[in-house]
Design a protein around this motif. Structure first.
Motif, PDB file in Angstrom:
ATOM      1  N   VAL A  14      -2.709   1.540  13.716  1.00 24.49           N
ATOM      2  CA  VAL A  14      -2.403   2.678  13.406  1.00 24.49           C
ATOM      3  C   VAL A  14      -1.969   2.979  12.065  1.00 24.49           C
ATOM      4  O   VAL A  14      -2.640   3.739  11.174  1.00 24.49           O
ATOM      5  CB  VAL A  14      -1.322   3.648  14.285  1.00 24.49           C
ATOM      6  CG1 VAL A  14      -1.132   4.835  13.840  1.00 24.49           C
ATOM      7  CG2 VAL A  14      -1.947   3.417  15.729  1.00 24.49           C
ATOM      8  N   GLY A  15      -0.946   2.273  11.535  1.00 24.20           N
ATOM      9  CA  GLY A  15      -0.591   2.557  10.173  1.00 24.20           C
ATOM     10  C   GLY A  15      -1.850   2.054   8.981  1.00 24.20           C
ATOM     11  O   GLY A  15      -1.884   2.824   8.063  1.00 24.20           O
ATOM     12  N   GLY A  16      -2.606   1.073   9.537  1.00 29.22           N
ATOM     13  CA  GLY A  16      -3.617   0.859   8.402  1.00 29.22           C
ATOM     14  C   GLY A  16      -4.653   1.912   8.755  1.00 29.22           C
ATOM     15  O   GLY A  16      -5.398   2.205   7.634  1.00 29.22           O
ATOM     16  N   ALA A  21      -7.479   6.106   5.491  1.00 28.59           N
ATOM     17  CA  ALA A  21      -7.784   7.454   5.473  1.00 28.59           C
ATOM     18  C   ALA A  21      -7.369   8.178   4.395  1.00 28.59           C
ATOM     19  O   ALA A  21      -8.114   9.152   3.845  1.00 28.59           O
ATOM     20  CB  ALA A  21      -7.563   8.210   6.899  1.00 28.59           C
ATOM     21  N   LEU A  22      -6.133   8.147   4.376  1.00 27.26           N
ATOM     22  CA  LEU A  22      -5.549   8.781   2.916  1.00 27.26           C
ATOM     23  C   LEU A  22      -6.041   8.345   1.755  1.00 27.26           C
ATOM     24  O   LEU A  22      -6.269   9.363   0.564  1.00 27.26           O
ATOM     25  CB  LEU A  22      -3.636   8.520   2.976  1.00 27.26           C
ATOM     26  CG  LEU A  22      -3.093   9.307   4.070  1.00 27.26           C
ATOM     27  CD1 LEU A  22      -1.598   8.695   3.962  1.00 27.26           C
ATOM     28  CD2 LEU A  22      -3.069  10.846   3.966  1.00 27.26           C
ATOM     29  N   ALA A  23      -6.142   7.243   1.511  1.00 27.30           N
ATOM     30  CA  ALA A  23      -6.889   6.699   0.336  1.00 27.30           C
ATOM     31  C   ALA A  23      -8.328   7.043   0.379  1.00 27.30           C
ATOM     32  O   ALA A  23      -8.601   7.509  -0.960  1.00 27.30           O
ATOM     33  CB  ALA A  23      -6.798   4.992   0.408  1.00 27.30           C
ATOM     34  N   ASP A  24      -9.185   7.195   1.281  1.00 22.39           N
ATOM     35  CA  ASP A  24     -10.451   7.850   1.146  1.00 22.39           C
ATOM     36  C   ASP A  24     -10.219   9.132   0.880  1.00 22.39           C
ATOM     37  O   ASP A  24     -11.429   9.652   0.127  1.00 22.39           O
ATOM     38  CB  ASP A  24     -11.112   7.585   2.549  1.00 22.39           C
ATOM     39  CG  ASP A  24     -11.414   6.114   3.000  1.00 22.39           C
ATOM     40  OD1 ASP A  24     -11.291   5.333   2.040  1.00 22.39           O
ATOM     41  OD2 ASP A  24     -11.745   6.106   4.020  1.00 22.39           O
ATOM     42  N   ASP A  25      -9.163   9.930   0.892  1.00 24.95           N
ATOM     43  CA  ASP A  25      -9.172  11.267   0.509  1.00 24.95           C
ATOM     44  C   ASP A  25      -8.717  11.452  -0.582  1.00 24.95           C
ATOM     45  O   ASP A  25      -8.333  12.537  -1.368  1.00 24.95           O
ATOM     46  CB  ASP A  25      -8.284  11.936   1.534  1.00 24.95           C
ATOM     47  CG  ASP A  25      -8.779  12.535   2.893  1.00 24.95           C
ATOM     48  OD1 ASP A  25      -9.921  12.148   3.215  1.00 24.95           O
ATOM     49  OD2 ASP A  25      -8.052  12.735   3.843  1.00 24.95           O
ATOM     50  N   GLY A  26      -8.414  10.414  -1.487  1.00 27.62           N
ATOM     51  CA  GLY A  26      -8.133  10.130  -2.822  1.00 27.62           C
ATOM     52  C   GLY A  26      -6.543  10.436  -3.028  1.00 27.62           C
ATOM     53  O   GLY A  26      -5.914  10.570  -4.210  1.00 27.62           O
ATOM     54  N   PRO A  40      -3.181  -4.076   2.883  1.00 29.19           N
ATOM     55  CA  PRO A  40      -4.468  -3.773   2.386  1.00 29.19           C
ATOM     56  C   PRO A  40      -4.333  -3.427   1.051  1.00 29.19           C
ATOM     57  O   PRO A  40      -3.563  -2.751   0.450  1.00 29.19           O
ATOM     58  CB  PRO A  40      -4.883  -2.494   3.325  1.00 29.19           C
ATOM     59  CG  PRO A  40      -3.501  -1.850   3.931  1.00 29.19           C
ATOM     60  CD  PRO A  40      -2.595  -2.813   3.943  1.00 29.19           C
ATOM     61  N   ARG A  41      -5.639  -3.506   0.401  1.00 25.55           N
ATOM     62  CA  ARG A  41      -5.742  -3.280  -1.064  1.00 25.55           C
ATOM     63  C   ARG A  41      -6.645  -1.830  -0.895  1.00 25.55           C
ATOM     64  O   ARG A  41      -7.572  -1.694  -0.859  1.00 25.55           O
ATOM     65  CB  ARG A  41      -6.543  -4.264  -1.723  1.00 25.55           C
ATOM     66  CG  ARG A  41      -5.827  -5.842  -1.605  1.00 25.55           C
ATOM     67  CD  ARG A  41      -4.815  -5.729  -2.439  1.00 25.55           C
ATOM     68  NE  ARG A  41      -4.304  -7.066  -2.447  1.00 25.55           N
ATOM     69  CZ  ARG A  41      -3.255  -7.529  -1.734  1.00 25.55           C
ATOM     70  NH1 ARG A  41      -2.610  -6.735  -0.737  1.00 25.55           N
ATOM     71  NH2 ARG A  41      -2.956  -8.848  -1.884  1.00 25.55           N
ATOM     72  N   LEU A  42      -5.874  -0.951  -1.407  1.00 29.93           N
ATOM     73  CA  LEU A  42      -5.989   0.560  -1.596  1.00 29.93           C
ATOM     74  C   LEU A  42      -6.001   1.065  -2.941  1.00 29.93           C
ATOM     75  O   LEU A  42      -5.045   0.650  -3.535  1.00 29.93           O
ATOM     76  CB  LEU A  42      -5.448   1.423  -0.355  1.00 29.93           C
ATOM     77  CG  LEU A  42      -5.676   0.746   0.877  1.00 29.93           C
ATOM     78  CD1 LEU A  42      -4.393   1.805   1.888  1.00 29.93           C
ATOM     79  CD2 LEU A  42      -7.103   0.907   1.507  1.00 29.93           C
ATOM     80  N   PRO A  43      -7.098   1.813  -3.388  1.00 28.52           N
ATOM     81  CA  PRO A  43      -7.117   2.560  -4.625  1.00 28.52           C
ATOM     82  C   PRO A  43      -5.602   3.006  -4.802  1.00 28.52           C
ATOM     83  O   PRO A  43      -5.231   4.073  -4.226  1.00 28.52           O
ATOM     84  CB  PRO A  43      -8.269   3.376  -4.689  1.00 28.52           C
ATOM     85  CG  PRO A  43      -9.139   3.133  -3.622  1.00 28.52           C
ATOM     86  CD  PRO A  43      -8.094   2.453  -2.492  1.00 28.52           C
TER      87      PRO A  43
END
Length: 280
Positions: A14-16, A21-26, A40-43
């Motif tokens: 769930v947390g992942g 999803a937040l990272a995908d939204d910028g 996870p490696r997220l922008p």
């Protein structure tokens, strides 16, 4: 004004999903994990390390956080105390709002014994002075296939009780919606279910249809349930939790279907069959 979001449980399901999803939204969330190598490696995301039970580390990791997504700690005999420590750390770090993954039938005498942990945590949040949003999730649809043994038989004392399980993906969608606009969900409790209330016999029938292999449900007595699970050598509280998963279904408290997933996200939740076919 930019809101700083901290996400716990980012190495889990769930947390992942929420973090990605937040990272995908910028939106660059802060990830609070126990093991930085698994994050996870997220922008743009920052990673901080702390355990719920490590008060000082949690305070340091949470400083600067406005809104905290708190995935419940792993099942343990001291989970409530871990939660108490972490929520106190959040208050000391001046976190404003906690979004917590609770349980659909949480109460101080919940038939599902771990639901009592969630109720106690809700009470701690209410007493903390922090704003909160409670996501009271029913059992995850994703786990029902795992209820079956190697012989594809689901065994437990659930009788003909029903459960309105919810997909983890739908819980994550609700959480992301709340985190995008937390003020709109301040001090609100949502009960998150799927669109169907199913017996374990119906769950087995759906597995049979989708997997093209024979599954079935076999009702157990409490004595049989204890005997079949005692062989694992787990502590008594864990055995009681496993068995109470089924007795909670038998009791009927997990049967009601809500529209909270669709009301919050604008999209209907997945059925069990849809989840199995899409692997979402």
């Amino acid at each position: 004004m930019t809101t700083t979001l901290t996400i716990t449980g980012a190495t889990g399901e769930v947390g992942g999903r929420v973090a990605r999803a937040l990272a995908d939204d910028g939106i660059a969330p802060r990830l609070l994990v126990r093991d930085a190598s698994r994050a996870p490696r997220l922008p743009g995301a920052q990673t901080r390390v702390a355990e719920y039970a490590d008060h000082d580390a949690a305070v340091a990791a949470l400083r600067g956080t406005d809104v905290l997504f708190m995935v419940s700690a792993g099942e343990s005999a001291d989970r409530v105390e871990q939660h108490r420590c972490f929520i106190d750390a959040a208050a000391r770090a001046n976190v404003e709002h906690v979004v917590y993954t609770s349980f659909a039938a949480a109460s101080d005498d919940s038939t599902f014994t771990l639901g009592r942990d969630h109720w106690a945590t809700e009470e701690i949040l209410r007493e903390s002075g922090l704003a909160f949003t409670l996501l009271r999730d029913n059992f995850y649809l994703d786990i029902f296939e795992l209820f079956a043994g190697d012989d594809r038989v689901i065994r437990g004392p659930a009788g003909d009780g029903r459960v309105s399980g919810v997909a983890r993906a739908d819980v994550a969608r609700v959480a992301v919606t709340v985190l995008r606009d937390p003020a709109a969900h301040r001090n609100v409790t949502y009960t998150l279910t799927g669109p169907q209330s199913l017996t374990l016999e119906q769950i087995a029938a759906t597995l049979t249809e989708v997997r093209a292999e024979p599954y079935r449900y076999e009702d157990e007595t409490l004595a049989q349930a204890h005997a079949s699970r005692s062989v694992y050598g787990a502590p008594d509280w864990q055995v009681q939790a496993w068995i109470s998963t089924y007795t909670a279904i038998a009791s009927g408290v997990l049967a009601p279907v809500t529209d909270d997933v669709e009301r919050v996200t604008g999209t209907a939740p997945m059925t069990f069959e849809q989840l199995l076919r899409t692997g979402a």
